[in-house]
Design a protein around this motif. Structure first.
Motif, PDB file in Angstrom:
ATOM      1  N   LYS A   1       3.176   7.860   4.920  1.00 37.37           N
ATOM      2  CA  LYS A   1       2.538   8.420   3.708  1.00 37.37           C
ATOM      3  C   LYS A   1       1.106   8.899   3.986  1.00 37.37           C
ATOM      4  N   PHE A   2       0.655   8.652   5.225  1.00 41.53           N
ATOM      5  CA  PHE A   2      -0.744   8.948   5.544  1.00 41.53           C
ATOM      6  C   PHE A   2      -1.098  10.429   5.352  1.00 41.53           C
ATOM      7  N   ASP A   3      -0.176  11.313   5.806  1.00 40.83           N
ATOM      8  CA  ASP A   3      -0.479  12.755   5.724  1.00 40.83           C
ATOM      9  C   ASP A   3      -0.710  13.191   4.274  1.00 40.83           C
ATOM     10  N   ALA A   4       0.176  12.725   3.387  1.00 39.94           N
ATOM     11  CA  ALA A   4       0.028  13.077   1.962  1.00 39.94           C
ATOM     12  C   ALA A   4      -1.266  12.490   1.407  1.00 39.94           C
ATOM     13  N   PHE A   5      -1.582  11.273   1.846  1.00 40.87           N
ATOM     14  CA  PHE A   5      -2.803  10.578   1.416  1.00 40.87           C
ATOM     15  C   PHE A   5      -4.045  11.380   1.822  1.00 40.87           C
TER      16      PHE A   5
ATOM     17  N   VAL B   1       0.845  -1.212   0.000  1.00 41.30           N
ATOM     18  CA  VAL B   1       0.000   0.000   0.000  1.00 41.30           C
ATOM     19  C   VAL B   1       0.871   1.249   0.000  1.00 41.30           C
ATOM     20  N   LYS B   2       1.923   1.208   0.818  1.00 46.37           N
ATOM     21  CA  LYS B   2       2.812   2.375   0.897  1.00 46.37           C
ATOM     22  C   LYS B   2       3.490   2.658  -0.448  1.00 46.37           C
ATOM     23  N   SER B   3       4.002   1.555  -1.059  1.00 49.84           N
ATOM     24  CA  SER B   3       4.680   1.727  -2.365  1.00 49.84           C
ATOM     25  C   SER B   3       3.695   2.238  -3.408  1.00 49.84           C
TER      26      SER B   3
ATOM     27  N   TYR C   1       3.631  10.204  -6.778  1.00 46.81           N
ATOM     28  CA  TYR C   1       4.633  10.619  -7.756  1.00 46.81           C
ATOM     29  C   TYR C   1       3.952  10.862  -9.124  1.00 46.81           C
ATOM     30  N   GLN C   2       3.090   9.900  -9.479  1.00 45.98           N
ATOM     31  CA  GLN C   2       2.358  10.031 -10.754  1.00 45.98           C
ATOM     32  C   GLN C   2       1.469  11.271 -10.742  1.00 45.98           C
TER      33      GLN C   2
END
Lengths: 489, 374
Positions: B232-236, A61-63, A70-71
């Motif tokens: 990555k949660f914050d960006a999500f 999920v992170k990747s 990025y996209q």
């Protein structure tokens, strides 16, 4: 079924049975305990595997998220570039401010990633463009900016982290505000404001950069428009001045033409009126000199001869004036035809040779055997007589007159040169004016009409006449005529 | 075999595009074009489309749907006009436009149109505009149409144009457009491709009769995303990317995909549809290579059936997740079904159709809805 045979048996058998059962149960329990232990171990491993899988899931999920972000970023940048390209394409040829501001519409603001926009005139905060901004919102912004707009003189961009934007955001209840001045020629012309991102997210760096670029681009467009407007105004002013000047010139030309026409008519009428009595005077004076009415005393005859001579001059003058008037009024018919100019030069020279001989002048003709030119023979003969007569008058005794004819660049150049007193340089511009006479020739008789007539004749041939002169050395008058090629036989 | 369905595309500008599609249809059906359904992007004037089609094709039935992006064969059309002509004597189509968004108004308007559809094999395809509440709209449609209609459709949450106009026979208007029909066999198939990931979790608290999940595993619901996304949660969250990882919810032994639309300040998650408490769920992910592997299998029922018109309702979120692979997915569909089906479609924010297992109409914003018209 086993039947008990003795009391011992009666005790022993159940005891044995009980022991067997207990042993079985013990063995069963041990087996079950082992099974539970094995299951616990399997479950532990299973949980471990699930945890491992969950861990893997987190990595996936992170990747995936990282890749998507990025996209998104790349796509966002591409979209912004496309957006800028489209804006530039749509406005690059716009040379009108209103037309430029029309480009700032809902589509453009949405493409930029915002819902609302306002463009206000910096000076009076008049609304130039409004996209989804309600009336009260716009008024609130105007009131706020009327006190704070000076900040744009030092700040190229105001965003959410700026105090002014924070105050405005809270008073409007609107999230995410970007404001920037639109400058052209070092002067702020508009204030551009966008608010509320489409997806509700905070304003990104890319959006700020794009907004700044747009404001700079709009400023550049405004500068181009100003430059175009200035050039256009200058051009219009020049055109207006040019038109005014042309009108004045045309008016002056018409006036001159009218005056010239009136003058020609006047000269023509007067000359006609003079010629009839002059002819009569001339006739009677000739008869009187010839003593047809009886012998005259010598004194009277001498005076009569003077009268006759002056009448002749007056007739010449009147004739010359009539000729000029005719040519000017266009009444003279020019009969252009090929003719031999050399023969004409010879004939004219011969015609005037008595006068030349009387002054002991040397006469030379420098010309080819023959040269055919297009001319009205009678008019050119008149011009030549006038030019040679002129030379005769101003060349002292034993001087020299040269008639020349040369071919040059498809033209015949005919010149009459003398070794007379010459013409001062200051008299040159007025030389061909009617009645103009140089101060050097005031004591020599003349009407001041001869050269004017020559100029008119050459002009009617659409040819050129020029003069070169040096005081004390002589003068050369030259004119051109078109060569008429002989047809190949 | 006699042709029943003809489709045409034009990407020209203005009236030229409408003329081109009309002429393409006229080339196949020179005498009559019975039913015409036309889809167009917001670049075109519906009134011009209406006039041109009425003048050139003179159809008995005309319906026009505005959509932000279209599908034609294996292409995504960002600007264009796609027309479909159905020349089947047995087919009967009818437009019903509803202008009021309330559930009762929808129910009333739909009931008025039902007398033309007495039998059981009826179908309706609805297009719900952004200013309609989709839950109320679908509820109104369900109540009025009952079990006699195969109900499916598409809708928009985000306003992509200042106003959205549809063509309804001889007029142009705004509202919820329903194309009702009988005499054609319409079947809907959903292709999801979302794979469950990680440990199942339990939805422990849901706001009563609503689509808000308050707690998962007795913790604020949003923590489930925090757990998987970590740093990555914050960006999500900042980019509101919840819809790209929907939940696979298992209720009464049956699985369905529930899209998460957004989060609330208390950590609750707003979903597309209602979810029951104490059911198990998983986070899911759409992985293009796995999807393409499965696609052939998913298309199997259609590959072996009679051809006709395949109407695709694709979702923007799917396009956003798949990026360039969105085109690849269409290419694969066209490769397998292009020979027997005329493929056209639209992009929308969500679609709805009956569940294959339960028959209940469900709303989803992730899958691809294929409607086969025969």
């Amino acid at each position: 079924m086993i039947k008990p045979t003795s009391p011992i048996d009666q005790f022993f058998i159940p005891a044995m049975f009980l022991m067997g059962t207990v042993s079985f149960l013990a063995l069963y329990l041990v087996a079950k305990l082992k099974q539970i232990s094995s299951l616990k171990s399997t479950l532990g491993e299973f949980e471990k595997t699930v945890e491992e899988l969950d861990h893997q899931a987190r990595l996936i999920v992170k990747s995936d998220m990282e890749l998507k972000l990025y996209q998104e970023e790349v796509e966002d940048k591409l979209n912004k570039l496309t957006f800028l390209k489209n804006l530039i394409l749509a406005s690059v040829n716009t040379m009108d401010k209103e037309e430029l501001l029309i480009q700032i519409n809902e589509e453009l603001i949405n493409d930029l990633g915002f819902k609302k926009a306002l463009v206000l005139d910096y000076e009076n905060l008049e609304t130039k463009v409004s996209v989804n901004s309600s009336g009260p919102e716009t008024e609130q912004i105007k009131n706020f900016l009327s006190q704070k707009k000076k900040i744009f003189e030092t700040s190229p961009l105001l965003s959410g982290d700026n105090d002014i934007c924070k105050i405005l955001s809270s008073s409007l209840g609107t999230k995410n505000i970007l404001m920037a001045p639109v400058r052209a020629r070092e002067k702020i012309h508009e204030i551009f404001l966008v608010a509320e991102t489409l997806n509700g997210s905070e304003i990104k760096l890319g959006e700020k950069a794009t907004f700044t670029i747009i404001c700079m681009y709009l400023g550049q467009c405004l500068e181009n428009i100003k430059m175009f407007e200035d050039n256009f105004a200058e051009k219009e002013e020049l055109k207006r001045k040019n038109d005014d000047r042309t009108r004045e010139l045309v008016k002056s030309l018409r006036e001159i033409e009218e005056i010239s026409k009136a003058k020609t008519n006047f000269i023509s009428s007067v000359s006609h009126e003079l010629r009839t009595p002059l002819t009569s005077v001339k006739g009677f004076s000739a008869l009187l000199i010839a003593e047809k009415f009886g012998a005259l005393p010598p004194e009277a005859k001498l005076r009569l001869e003077k009268i006759d001579s002056n009448v002749n001059k007056l007739v010449d003058m009147v004739n010359a004036l009539l000729d000029i008037a005719r040519i000017e009024s266009g009444k003279t018919e020019v009969k252009m035809a090929p003719a031999d100019i050399v023969k004409l030069l010879k004939d004219t020279g011969d015609f005037l040779s008595p006068q030349m001989q009387a002054k002991e002048l040397v006469f030379e003709l420098q010309a080819p055997e023959s040269l055919m030119v297009f001319m009205d023979k009678a008019l050119i003969e008149r011009a030549l007589i006038n030019l040679i007569n002129n030379a005769l008058k101003f060349t002292p005794v034993k001087g020299k007159i040269i008639l020349k004819c040369v071919k040059q660049a498809g033209q015949a150049i005919i010149s009459v040169s003398d070794t007379g007193c010459g013409i001062p340089q200051e008299d040159m511009p007025k030389l061909f004016d009617e009645f103009y006479r140089s101060h050097l020739t005031q004591n020599i008789q003349g009407t001041g009409l001869g050269l004017s007539l020559v100029k008119h004749i050459i002009d009617t041939h659409k040819e050129k006449i020029s003069v070169e002169s040096e005081v004390g050395k002589g003068t050369t008058f030259s004119f051109t005529l078109k060569i008429a090629e002989r047809p190949n036989l | 075999m006699e042709k029943i369905f003809v489709t045409a595309l034009s990407e020209k500008t203005g009236e030229e595009a409408i003329k081109e599609v009309s002429l393409k249809i006229k080339a196949v059906f020179p005498r009559a074009a019975k039913h015409i359904i036309v889809f167009y992007t917001p670049h075109y004037q519906p009134l011009t489309i209406l006039k041109t089609i009425q003048y050139t094709l003179k159809p008995d039935f005309l319906s026009g749907v505005e959509a932000p992006a279209l599908i034609f064969e294996d292409n995504i059309i960002e600007k264009g006009v796609v027309a479909c002509c159905i020349n089947n004597e047995k087919a009967f189509l009818k437009n019903i436009l509803i202008k009021n968004a309330s559930s009762s108004d929808i129910e009333l308007a739909m009931r008025k149109g039902l007398h033309d559809f007495p039998g059981e094999k009826n179908f309706v395809f609805s297009f719900i505009p952004p200013h309609f509440n989709y839950s109320q709209a679908i509820s109104g449609l369900k109540i009025s149409l009952g079990k006699n209609f195969n109900m499916s459709g598409a809708g928009y949450v985000k306003k992509y144009a200042p106003r959205t106009f549809h063509i309804i026979d001889k007029t142009v208007d705004e509202g919820l457009l329903n194309i009702m029909g009988r005499g054609l066999d319409v079947e809907s198939y959903k292709i999801s491709g979302f794979m469950p990931l990680g440990k199942p979790f339990t939805i422990t608290k849901v706001l009563a009769k609503s689509n808000v999940i308050s707690e998962i595993n007795n913790q604020p619901a949003i923590n489930i995303y925090k757990k998987y996304l970590e740093e990555k949660f914050d960006a999500f969250k900042k980019n509101r990317l919840f819809p790209i990882y929907p939940f696979r919810v298992i209720e009464e032994g049956k699985a369905r995909l529930v899209s998460v639309l957004d989060s609330l300040e208390d950590g609750s998650l707003v979903c597309m549809e209602e979810v029951k408490e104490n059911c198990q769920a998983n986070l899911t992910i759409l992985h293009p290579p796995s999807l393409f592997e499965k696609l052939e299998y998913e298309l199997e029922p259609l590959k072996n059936s009679t051809g006709g018109l395949l109407f695709i309702t694709n979702s923007f979120i799917r396009k956003k997740i798949l990026k360039d692979s969105a085109q690849e997915e269409l290419r694969l569909i066209n490769k397998h079904l292009g020979a027997s089906f005329k493929i056209i479609g639209i992009y929308s924010d969500y679609c709805f159709c009956p569940s294959y297992e339960t028959g209940e109409v469900g709303i989803e914003n992730g899958p691809l809805l294929l409607s086969a018209w025969r």
